[in-house]
Design a protein around this motif. Structure first.
Motif, PDB file in Angstrom:
ATOM      1  N   GLU A   1      49.970   0.503 -27.156  1.00 20.78           N
ATOM      2  CA  GLU A   1      50.338   1.617 -26.272  1.00 20.78           C
ATOM      3  C   GLU A   1      49.215   2.644 -26.197  1.00 20.78           C
ATOM      4  O   GLU A   1      48.932   3.196 -25.112  1.00 20.78           O
ATOM      5  CB  GLU A   1      51.619   2.302 -26.781  1.00 20.78           C
ATOM      6  N   ASP A   2      48.554   2.900 -27.326  1.00 23.58           N
ATOM      7  CA  ASP A   2      47.433   3.839 -27.319  1.00 23.58           C
ATOM      8  C   ASP A   2      46.259   3.283 -26.524  1.00 23.58           C
ATOM      9  O   ASP A   2      45.591   4.013 -25.778  1.00 23.58           O
ATOM     10  CB  ASP A   2      46.987   4.139 -28.755  1.00 23.58           C
ATOM     11  N   LEU A   3      45.995   1.989 -26.680  1.00 24.67           N
ATOM     12  CA  LEU A   3      44.905   1.365 -25.921  1.00 24.67           C
ATOM     13  C   LEU A   3      45.144   1.494 -24.426  1.00 24.67           C
ATOM     14  O   LEU A   3      44.237   1.844 -23.660  1.00 24.67           O
ATOM     15  CB  LEU A   3      44.779  -0.107 -26.317  1.00 24.67           C
ATOM     16  N   ASP A   4      46.382   1.209 -23.992  1.00 26.68           N
ATOM     17  CA  ASP A   4      46.694   1.301 -22.560  1.00 26.68           C
ATOM     18  C   ASP A   4      46.539   2.735 -22.064  1.00 26.68           C
ATOM     19  O   ASP A   4      45.997   2.972 -20.971  1.00 26.68           O
ATOM     20  CB  ASP A   4      48.123   0.810 -22.308  1.00 26.68           C
ATOM     21  N   ARG A   5      47.017   3.684 -22.860  1.00 28.45           N
ATOM     22  CA  ARG A   5      46.968   5.092 -22.447  1.00 28.45           C
ATOM     23  C   ARG A   5      45.516   5.562 -22.316  1.00 28.45           C
ATOM     24  O   ARG A   5      45.163   6.270 -21.369  1.00 28.45           O
ATOM     25  CB  ARG A   5      47.732   5.938 -23.468  1.00 28.45           C
ATOM     26  N   VAL A   6      44.672   5.162 -23.247  1.00 27.50           N
ATOM     27  CA  VAL A   6      43.287   5.619 -23.225  1.00 27.50           C
ATOM     28  C   VAL A   6      42.483   4.901 -22.148  1.00 27.50           C
ATOM     29  O   VAL A   6      41.670   5.521 -21.458  1.00 27.50           O
ATOM     30  CB  VAL A   6      42.647   5.425 -24.615  1.00 27.50           C
ATOM     31  N   ARG A   7      42.703   3.599 -21.995  1.00 22.86           N
ATOM     32  CA  ARG A   7      41.948   2.859 -20.969  1.00 22.86           C
ATOM     33  C   ARG A   7      42.195   3.430 -19.574  1.00 22.86           C
ATOM     34  O   ARG A   7      41.295   3.421 -18.733  1.00 22.86           O
ATOM     35  CB  ARG A   7      42.342   1.385 -20.998  1.00 22.86           C
ATOM     36  N   ALA A   8      43.401   3.941 -19.338  1.00 18.35           N
ATOM     37  CA  ALA A   8      43.715   4.515 -18.027  1.00 18.35           C
ATOM     38  C   ALA A   8      42.972   5.821 -17.779  1.00 18.35           C
ATOM     39  O   ALA A   8      42.875   6.271 -16.628  1.00 18.35           O
ATOM     40  CB  ALA A   8      45.225   4.748 -17.911  1.00 18.35           C
TER      41      ALA A   8
END
Length: 289
Positions: free
Chosen positions: A275-282
């Motif tokens: 979830e953190d990876l998705d949030r940051v990649r965006a």
């Protein structure tokens, strides 16, 4: 010699651990007053590393107890070596021609010969050492209560054996990530220090000290990026350990600059939840604008 907080800070600095004035003072007082040091803070703020650095700086052995749910005295303090005790009884019986003096045999069973020292007992019988009780918040209330005599008196009582008291009390460091509140009875016996994530200047200095191959410019880029990540609403904000991993990853890839494209490829070194990876990649482009 550590005659002042500044001396201790310098000794820690020589090991690669950069302590601020507050932490150096807390460590110095714990050492001089013979009091345990309770370190609390977010994961990755250097609590466990402090105990490792203290052991190195003070030239003392480190004894580590890693706490977990359900930990008990047998895992933390001592166990009796039952297989060897049984063999001993058989040997006594054979030597006595099948006859056994029960009282004498029982006394011979509960001696140092058959006592298996676990970390807490090992710390009491070792010459001056650093005892790390790591992540005490993962243990339960009963285990906290069990620790009180050790923290008060540097001693424990083994029913079959008697009291074991440290000739040279260990320097005790307890850590907590505050997954639950630790009871006041334990905290009252300790000096307390809350560890924050380092500021930008200190984090750059930590990166340069721990990984000398990192350039000043790259260390600053990493530290700035990690500080921006900590300001986001993440499940697990990165700590100093993740900053160091990120720096090592970039060096392994032979990168001397951290931009959005490089960050996208290496985020797994610094973020550990999907979830953190998705949030940051965006938001990568905005983060590195």
């Amino acid at each position: 010699m550590t005659d002042s907080p500044e001396d201790l800070a310098a000794a820690l600095d020589a090991t690669g651990y950069l302590a601020d004035d507050g932490l150096a003072t807390a460590g110095f007082l714990a050492l001089r007053m013979g009091r345990p040091l309770f370190c609390e803070g977010e994961p990755g703020t250097g609590k466990t590393s402090l105990a490792l650095a203290l052991a190195t700086a003070l030239e003392r052995p480190l004894v580590r107890l890693q706490c977990h749910e359900g930990i008990d005295a047998a895992q933390a303090l001592y166990e009796w070596d039952f297989p060897r005790q049984l063999l001993h009884l058989r040997a006594l019986e054979a030597a006595g021609g099948g006859q056994l003096d029960v009282e004498a045999a029982e006394r011979s069973l509960y001696t140092e010969r058959f006592l298996l020292a676990r970390p807490l007992l090992q710390a009491l019988i070792t010459a001056p050492c650093v005892l790390l009780i790591d992540e005490i918040d993962r243990a339960d209330d009963e285990f906290e209560a069990f620790l009180l005599q050790l923290l008060d008196e540097h001693a424990v009582t083994i029913p079959e054996f008697g009291e074991v008291r440290a000739e040279h009390p260990p320097l005790v460091v307890l850590t907590s990530n505050r997954t639950r509140e630790v009871h006041d009875a334990l905290k009252r016996r300790c000096l307390y220090h809350w560890l924050e994530h380092p500021d930008l200047v200190r984090e750059v200095a930590i990166l340069r000290r721990r990984i000398p191959r990192v350039s000043e410019a790259l260390a600053r880029q990493i530290a700035e990026a990690v500080h921006r990540l900590r300001e986001m609403d993440l499940l697990k904000p990165p700590g100093v350990a993740e900053s160091l991993d990120w720096a090592r990853a970039l060096l392994t890839l032979q990168r001397d600059e951290l931009d959005a494209a490089t960050a996208a490829r290496t985020l797994g070194a610094v973020l550990k939840y999907s979830e953190d990876l998705d949030r940051v990649r965006a938001k990568l482009d905005a983060l590195f604008a």
